[in-house]
Design a protein around this motif. Structure first.
Motif, PDB file in Angstrom:
ATOM      1  N   VAL A   7       0.875  -1.171   0.000  1.00  0.00           N
ATOM      2  CA  VAL A   7       0.000   0.000   0.000  1.00  0.00           C
ATOM      3  C   VAL A   7       0.911   1.220   0.000  1.00  0.00           C
ATOM      4  CG1 VAL A   7      -1.944   1.149   1.097  1.00  0.00           C
ATOM      5  CG2 VAL A   7      -1.633  -1.326   1.408  1.00  0.00           C
ATOM      6  N   GLU A   8       0.995   1.873  -1.155  1.00  0.00           N
ATOM      7  CA  GLU A   8       1.956   2.964  -1.364  1.00  0.00           C
ATOM      8  C   GLU A   8       1.395   3.913  -2.405  1.00  0.00           C
ATOM      9  OE1 GLU A   8       4.495   5.531  -1.381  1.00  0.00           O
ATOM     10  OE2 GLU A   8       5.428   3.876  -0.289  1.00  0.00           O
ATOM     11  N   ASP A   9       1.322   5.220  -2.088  1.00  0.00           N
ATOM     12  CA  ASP A   9       0.751   6.186  -3.023  1.00  0.00           C
ATOM     13  C   ASP A   9       1.776   6.798  -3.970  1.00  0.00           C
ATOM     14  OD1 ASP A   9       1.745   7.516  -0.656  1.00  0.00           O
ATOM     15  OD2 ASP A   9       0.807   9.352  -1.390  1.00  0.00           O
ATOM     16  N   ASN A  10       3.056   6.689  -3.662  1.00  0.00           N
ATOM     17  CA  ASN A  10       4.093   7.266  -4.514  1.00  0.00           C
ATOM     18  C   ASN A  10       4.481   6.249  -5.590  1.00  0.00           C
ATOM     19  OD1 ASN A  10       6.965   7.606  -5.373  1.00  0.00           O
ATOM     20  ND2 ASN A  10       6.796   9.460  -4.145  1.00  0.00           N
ATOM     21  N   GLN A  30      -0.912  -4.568  -5.580  1.00  0.00           N
ATOM     22  CA  GLN A  30      -0.631  -3.154  -5.368  1.00  0.00           C
ATOM     23  C   GLN A  30      -1.910  -2.371  -5.055  1.00  0.00           C
ATOM     24  OE1 GLN A  30       1.892  -1.405  -8.477  1.00  0.00           O
ATOM     25  NE2 GLN A  30       2.361  -3.477  -9.176  1.00  0.00           N
ATOM     26  N   ALA A  31      -1.777  -1.428  -4.113  1.00  0.00           N
ATOM     27  CA  ALA A  31      -2.879  -0.516  -3.796  1.00  0.00           C
ATOM     28  C   ALA A  31      -2.290   0.866  -3.567  1.00  0.00           C
ATOM     29  CB  ALA A  31      -3.626  -0.992  -2.557  1.00  0.00           C
ATOM     30  N   GLU A  32      -2.856   1.871  -4.227  1.00  0.00           N
ATOM     31  CA  GLU A  32      -2.316   3.226  -4.122  1.00  0.00           C
ATOM     32  C   GLU A  32      -2.948   4.044  -3.004  1.00  0.00           C
ATOM     33  OE1 GLU A  32      -5.641   3.186  -7.064  1.00  0.00           O
ATOM     34  OE2 GLU A  32      -3.809   2.012  -6.875  1.00  0.00           O
ATOM     35  N   ASP A  33      -3.999   3.502  -2.375  1.00  0.00           N
ATOM     36  CA  ASP A  33      -4.580   4.180  -1.209  1.00  0.00           C
ATOM     37  C   ASP A  33      -5.299   3.155  -0.344  1.00  0.00           C
ATOM     38  OD1 ASP A  33      -7.468   4.027  -1.844  1.00  0.00           O
ATOM     39  OD2 ASP A  33      -7.063   5.528  -3.382  1.00  0.00           O
ATOM     40  N   GLY A  34      -5.777   3.610   0.795  1.00  0.00           N
ATOM     41  CA  GLY A  34      -6.394   2.709   1.748  1.00  0.00           C
ATOM     42  C   GLY A  34      -7.673   2.063   1.269  1.00  0.00           C
TER      43      GLY A  34
END
Length: 123
Positions: A7-10, A30-34
């Motif tokens: 879980v990583e937004d960058n 992969q997840a870009e937000d919660g």
């Protein structure tokens, strides 16, 4: 095969983390937000979660709270993976439910060893 949710937004940090994990032989979700992470957890069988604490929409600690309060996900180990390196942050993340803390930028050797240690405990 071991599957890890990152879980990583960058996007740059996500790419580096995914490349490392795949080079170690792990499958990666992969997840870009919660909110995306919570959806992925409904559909994927995940062995470990690497969680950035600074996330858009809901922060990592709120996401961690939701993961730990859900019977279907509460037993998945979570490692905080964050650039937050203030004194006491590691204790705060562990008190919130993480099993450990990895600071960014990632120490590649230490990262691999930590993953192997915790994933070995699952077997």
């Amino acid at each position: 095969m071991v599957q890890i949710l990152v879980v990583e937004d960058n996007p740059v940090n996500m790419e580096l983390t995914v490349d490392l994990l795949e080079s170690y032989g792990y499958a990666v979700v992969q997840a870009e937000d919660g909110f995306v992470a919570l959806e992925k957890l409904k559909d994927e069988d995940v062995d470990l979660i690497l969680l950035d604490i600074q996330l858009p929409k809901i922060d990592g600690l709120e996401l961690l709270s939701r993961i730990k309060s859900d019977d279907s996900t509460k037993d998945i180990p979570v490692i905080a993976l964050t650039a937050h390196s203030m004194r006491g942050d590691d204790e705060r993340f562990i008190a919130a439910g993480c099993i450990d803390y990895i600071s960014k930028p990632i120490d590649i050797k230490g990262f691999k060893e930590k993953l192997q240690f915790y994933l070995g405990m699952l077997n």
